[in-house]
Design a protein around this motif. Structure first.
Motif, PDB file in Angstrom:
ATOM      1  N   LEU A   3      23.757  36.133  35.018  1.00 16.41           N
ATOM      2  CA  LEU A   3      24.916  35.772  34.491  1.00 16.41           C
ATOM      3  C   LEU A   3      26.148  36.577  35.111  1.00 16.41           C
ATOM      4  CD1 LEU A   3      24.023  35.363  30.848  1.00 16.41           C
ATOM      5  CD2 LEU A   3      24.236  33.441  32.301  1.00 16.41           C
ATOM      6  N   LEU A   4      25.910  37.875  35.132  1.00 15.45           N
ATOM      7  CA  LEU A   4      27.050  38.705  35.698  1.00 15.45           C
ATOM      8  C   LEU A   4      27.072  38.354  37.011  1.00 15.45           C
ATOM      9  CD1 LEU A   4      28.896  41.168  35.223  1.00 15.45           C
ATOM     10  CD2 LEU A   4      27.141  42.745  35.949  1.00 15.45           C
ATOM     11  N   GLY A   5      26.232  38.217  37.910  1.00 14.62           N
ATOM     12  CA  GLY A   5      26.203  37.956  39.255  1.00 14.62           C
ATOM     13  C   GLY A   5      27.103  36.621  39.708  1.00 14.62           C
ATOM     14  N   SER A   6      26.767  35.650  38.657  1.00 13.77           N
ATOM     15  CA  SER A   6      27.375  34.432  38.919  1.00 13.77           C
ATOM     16  C   SER A   6      29.014  34.456  38.520  1.00 13.77           C
ATOM     17  CB  SER A   6      26.947  33.243  37.741  1.00 13.77           C
ATOM     18  OG  SER A   6      27.076  33.576  36.390  1.00 13.77           O
ATOM     19  N   ILE A   7      29.478  35.372  38.041  1.00 13.60           N
ATOM     20  CA  ILE A   7      30.966  35.433  37.646  1.00 13.60           C
ATOM     21  C   ILE A   7      31.348  36.228  38.816  1.00 13.60           C
ATOM     22  CG2 ILE A   7      32.504  36.579  36.018  1.00 13.60           C
ATOM     23  CD1 ILE A   7      30.440  35.963  33.753  1.00 13.60           C
ATOM     24  N   GLY A   8      30.941  37.607  39.127  1.00 10.98           N
ATOM     25  CA  GLY A   8      31.453  38.501  39.944  1.00 10.98           C
ATOM     26  C   GLY A   8      30.823  38.725  41.254  1.00 10.98           C
ATOM     27  N   GLY A   9      29.596  37.848  41.610  1.00 12.39           N
ATOM     28  CA  GLY A   9      28.779  38.364  42.815  1.00 12.39           C
ATOM     29  C   GLY A   9      27.927  39.470  42.588  1.00 12.39           C
ATOM     30  N   ILE A  10      26.982  39.749  43.604  1.00 13.08           N
ATOM     31  CA  ILE A  10      26.066  40.786  43.468  1.00 13.08           C
ATOM     32  C   ILE A  10      26.296  41.832  44.606  1.00 13.08           C
ATOM     33  CG2 ILE A  10      24.260  39.391  42.265  1.00 13.08           C
ATOM     34  CD1 ILE A  10      22.905  38.820  44.954  1.00 13.08           C
ATOM     35  N   SER A  11      25.984  42.901  44.268  1.00 10.92           N
ATOM     36  CA  SER A  11      26.221  44.056  45.248  1.00 10.92           C
ATOM     37  C   SER A  11      25.199  45.228  44.808  1.00 10.92           C
ATOM     38  CB  SER A  11      27.423  44.616  45.420  1.00 10.92           C
ATOM     39  OG  SER A  11      27.851  45.202  44.388  1.00 10.92           O
ATOM     40  N   PRO A  12      24.928  46.205  45.689  1.00  9.51           N
ATOM     41  CA  PRO A  12      24.100  47.460  45.378  1.00  9.51           C
ATOM     42  C   PRO A  12      24.711  48.037  44.185  1.00  9.51           C
ATOM     43  CG  PRO A  12      23.855  46.835  47.699  1.00  9.51           C
ATOM     44  CD  PRO A  12      25.025  46.024  46.963  1.00  9.51           C
ATOM     45  N   THR A  13      26.041  47.952  44.067  1.00 13.96           N
ATOM     46  CA  THR A  13      26.815  48.842  43.118  1.00 13.96           C
ATOM     47  C   THR A  13      26.905  48.219  41.820  1.00 13.96           C
ATOM     48  OG1 THR A  13      28.731  48.017  43.720  1.00 13.96           O
ATOM     49  CG2 THR A  13      27.981  49.838  45.091  1.00 13.96           C
ATOM     50  N   MET A  14      26.307  46.933  41.479  1.00 15.72           N
ATOM     51  CA  MET A  14      26.641  46.423  40.139  1.00 15.72           C
ATOM     52  C   MET A  14      25.732  46.944  38.933  1.00 15.72           C
ATOM     53  SD  MET A  14      24.521  42.821  40.598  1.00 15.72           S
ATOM     54  CE  MET A  14      24.939  42.205  39.137  1.00 15.72           C
ATOM     55  N   GLY A  15      25.057  47.768  39.442  1.00 16.04           N
ATOM     56  CA  GLY A  15      24.160  48.535  38.239  1.00 16.04           C
ATOM     57  C   GLY A  15      24.952  49.464  37.691  1.00 16.04           C
ATOM     58  N   ALA A  16      26.172  49.818  38.025  1.00 17.67           N
ATOM     59  CA  ALA A  16      27.089  50.637  37.575  1.00 17.67           C
ATOM     60  C   ALA A  16      27.646  50.034  35.941  1.00 17.67           C
ATOM     61  CB  ALA A  16      28.464  50.930  38.115  1.00 17.67           C
ATOM     62  N   PHE A  17      27.526  48.564  36.074  1.00 20.05           N
ATOM     63  CA  PHE A  17      27.640  47.869  34.579  1.00 20.05           C
ATOM     64  C   PHE A  17      26.877  48.472  33.400  1.00 20.05           C
ATOM     65  CE2 PHE A  17      27.151  44.061  31.789  1.00 20.05           C
ATOM     66  CZ  PHE A  17      28.518  43.958  31.838  1.00 20.05           C
ATOM     67  N   GLY A  18      25.674  48.948  33.904  1.00 17.72           N
ATOM     68  CA  GLY A  18      24.657  49.481  32.871  1.00 17.72           C
ATOM     69  C   GLY A  18      25.291  50.550  32.321  1.00 17.72           C
ATOM     70  N   LEU A  19      26.143  51.547  32.962  1.00 16.42           N
ATOM     71  CA  LEU A  19      26.901  52.641  32.230  1.00 16.42           C
ATOM     72  C   LEU A  19      27.674  51.985  31.267  1.00 16.42           C
ATOM     73  CD1 LEU A  19      28.016  54.747  35.214  1.00 16.42           C
ATOM     74  CD2 LEU A  19      25.858  54.995  33.775  1.00 16.42           C
ATOM     75  N   SER A  20      28.505  50.884  31.376  1.00 16.71           N
ATOM     76  CA  SER A  20      29.314  50.472  30.169  1.00 16.71           C
ATOM     77  C   SER A  20      28.544  49.990  29.003  1.00 16.71           C
ATOM     78  CB  SER A  20      30.300  49.431  30.703  1.00 16.71           C
ATOM     79  OG  SER A  20      31.338  49.677  31.594  1.00 16.71           O
ATOM     80  N   ALA A  21      27.415  49.400  29.349  1.00 15.42           N
ATOM     81  CA  ALA A  21      26.563  48.921  28.312  1.00 15.42           C
ATOM     82  C   ALA A  21      25.836  50.111  27.675  1.00 15.42           C
ATOM     83  CB  ALA A  21      25.198  48.080  29.100  1.00 15.42           C
ATOM     84  N   LEU A  22      25.578  51.384  28.343  1.00 12.86           N
ATOM     85  CA  LEU A  22      25.227  52.547  27.797  1.00 12.86           C
ATOM     86  C   LEU A  22      26.058  52.958  26.600  1.00 12.86           C
ATOM     87  CD1 LEU A  22      23.064  54.592  27.295  1.00 12.86           C
ATOM     88  CD2 LEU A  22      24.004  55.942  29.070  1.00 12.86           C
ATOM     89  N   VAL A  23      27.446  52.756  26.842  1.00  8.79           N
ATOM     90  CA  VAL A  23      28.549  53.355  25.918  1.00  8.79           C
ATOM     91  C   VAL A  23      28.416  52.170  24.728  1.00  8.79           C
ATOM     92  CG1 VAL A  23      30.827  53.388  25.472  1.00  8.79           C
ATOM     93  CG2 VAL A  23      29.928  54.050  27.806  1.00  8.79           C
ATOM     94  N   VAL A  24      28.182  51.183  24.902  1.00 12.09           N
ATOM     95  CA  VAL A  24      28.088  50.154  23.989  1.00 12.09           C
ATOM     96  C   VAL A  24      27.089  50.423  22.900  1.00 12.09           C
ATOM     97  CG1 VAL A  24      27.178  47.660  23.395  1.00 12.09           C
ATOM     98  CG2 VAL A  24      29.008  48.053  25.108  1.00 12.09           C
ATOM     99  N   VAL A  25      25.788  50.839  23.577  1.00 13.53           N
ATOM    100  CA  VAL A  25      24.610  51.216  22.680  1.00 13.53           C
ATOM    101  C   VAL A  25      24.720  52.656  21.822  1.00 13.53           C
ATOM    102  CG1 VAL A  25      22.066  52.357  23.018  1.00 13.53           C
ATOM    103  CG2 VAL A  25      23.144  50.257  24.418  1.00 13.53           C
ATOM    104  N   ILE A  26      25.381  53.340  22.365  1.00 13.77           N
ATOM    105  CA  ILE A  26      25.638  54.737  21.624  1.00 13.77           C
ATOM    106  C   ILE A  26      26.791  54.394  20.619  1.00 13.77           C
ATOM    107  CG2 ILE A  26      26.820  56.958  21.838  1.00 13.77           C
ATOM    108  CD1 ILE A  26      25.494  57.075  25.081  1.00 13.77           C
ATOM    109  N   VAL A  27      27.757  53.577  20.821  1.00 13.98           N
ATOM    110  CA  VAL A  27      28.642  53.395  19.975  1.00 13.98           C
ATOM    111  C   VAL A  27      28.119  52.290  18.532  1.00 13.98           C
ATOM    112  CG1 VAL A  27      30.973  52.031  19.377  1.00 13.98           C
ATOM    113  CG2 VAL A  27      30.558  53.639  21.275  1.00 13.98           C
ATOM    114  N   GLY A  28      27.396  51.429  19.079  1.00  5.55           N
ATOM    115  CA  GLY A  28      26.686  50.661  18.091  1.00  5.55           C
ATOM    116  C   GLY A  28      25.367  51.312  17.378  1.00  5.55           C
ATOM    117  N   GLY A  29      24.602  51.941  18.164  1.00  7.44           N
ATOM    118  CA  GLY A  29      23.611  52.693  17.536  1.00  7.44           C
ATOM    119  C   GLY A  29      22.482  52.513  18.550  1.00  7.44           C
TER     120      GLY A  29
END
Length: 293
Positions: A209-235
């Protein structure tokens, strides 16, 4: 009126991005909930899902509806191999050791992508269409709208399965007390494998889904850091927390990026993270653990 419509469009785009954050955060939650392991390679597994889809849809010229299940299955296979071959032998080790293994796993996956597919960004074949979706006078990208709908359905499905499915009950029991789960006849190692397989399959699907919006690259794994923030904030162990925090942070980033500038998005996001760790370190909906010394 035009200012309000513009504001509404920003909010819709932010909620769409937040849904993808929530879906990726779900991959963190599933593993932590069952095994108490923070898998920092979720972002890279998300990246692998995008590349699996690209290989099947673009490289083999097969239908996107074949490529999507293949991408998800590829993520599930990675989860099964990593859990059985790397994580399970480390059960009982210091949690920081297991955490560092997942950091190394992320680097290995990036290296594999660069070796096999190269370092250049790539565009995924379009399978969602480009016509915008209108909500009154406001419009939102069709890809973002579809991604939001898919993420909402998947998260609702997981909430239902955790509540009623036998495997979901076993997962919750294992997360609560592994020794008690063993005594009740639950196959705890099997639950660990199930959590890793489902989590990595979910991350791979989010990568498509993410790649269909913005394309793919070896650096797209950085999106996981923002998701980690979500996890810590939400629990860390809350599926509902991942959903609510994901939508909120997606909305926050969209508004700050539009009205203050893109360079301020991460400032506000990680500022929220620091504030949450200081005030409520177990997150908005996470389990508060008390240790007696």
């Amino acid at each position: 009126m035009s200012d309000f419509v513009f504001f509404l469009e920003i909010c819709l785009a932010g909620l769409g991005s937040g849904a993808l954050l929530a879906l990726t955060a779900l991959a963190f939650v599933l593993i932590y909930k069952a095994t108490r392991v923070i898998n920092l390679a979720v972002g890279e597994i998300l990246m692998m899902g995008g590349y699996f889809f690209f290989t099947v849809a673009a490289g083999m010229s097969l239908s996107a509806w074949i490529a999507i299940p293949v991408a998800v299955a590829g993520g599930m296979a990675i989860g099964a191999v990593v859990e059985r071959g790397v994580i399970r032998p480390m059960l009982g080790e210091d949690p920081i050791s297991v955490f560092m293994v997942t950091v190394g796993l992320g680097s290995v996956l990036v290296g594999i992508v660069e070796l096999v597919w190269g370092t250049d960004p790539r565009t995924l074949p379009d399978f969602m269409g480009t016509a915008p979706v209108f909500i009154g006078e406001a419009y939102v990208s069709r890809k973002i709208a579809i991604s939001f709908a898919i993420a909402a359905v998947v998260i609702a499905l997981f909430l239902t399965l955790f509540r009623f499915w036998r495997g979901g009950v076993a997962l919750r029991a294992t997360a609560t007390d592994q020794a008690a789960a063993y005594s009740c006849g639950i196959n705890v190692p099997g639950v660990f494998s199930l959590a890793w397989i489902i989590s990595c399959g979910t991350a791979a699907g989010a990568g498509v889904l993410l790649g269909s919006i913005g394309g793919i690259s070896p650096t797209m794994g950085a999106f996981g850091l923002s998701a980690l923030v979500v996890v810590i904030v939400g629990g860390l162990d809350s599926v509902a927390g991942a959903l609510i925090a994901g939508l909120f942070i997606g909305l926050l980033e969209a508004l700050t990026g539009t009205y203050l500038g893109g360079e301020y998005k991460l400032v506000f996001t990680f500022g929220l993270l620091i504030m949450m760790l200081m005030i409520r370190p177990y997150g908005l909906f996470g389990t508060k653990e008390i240790e007696r010394l």
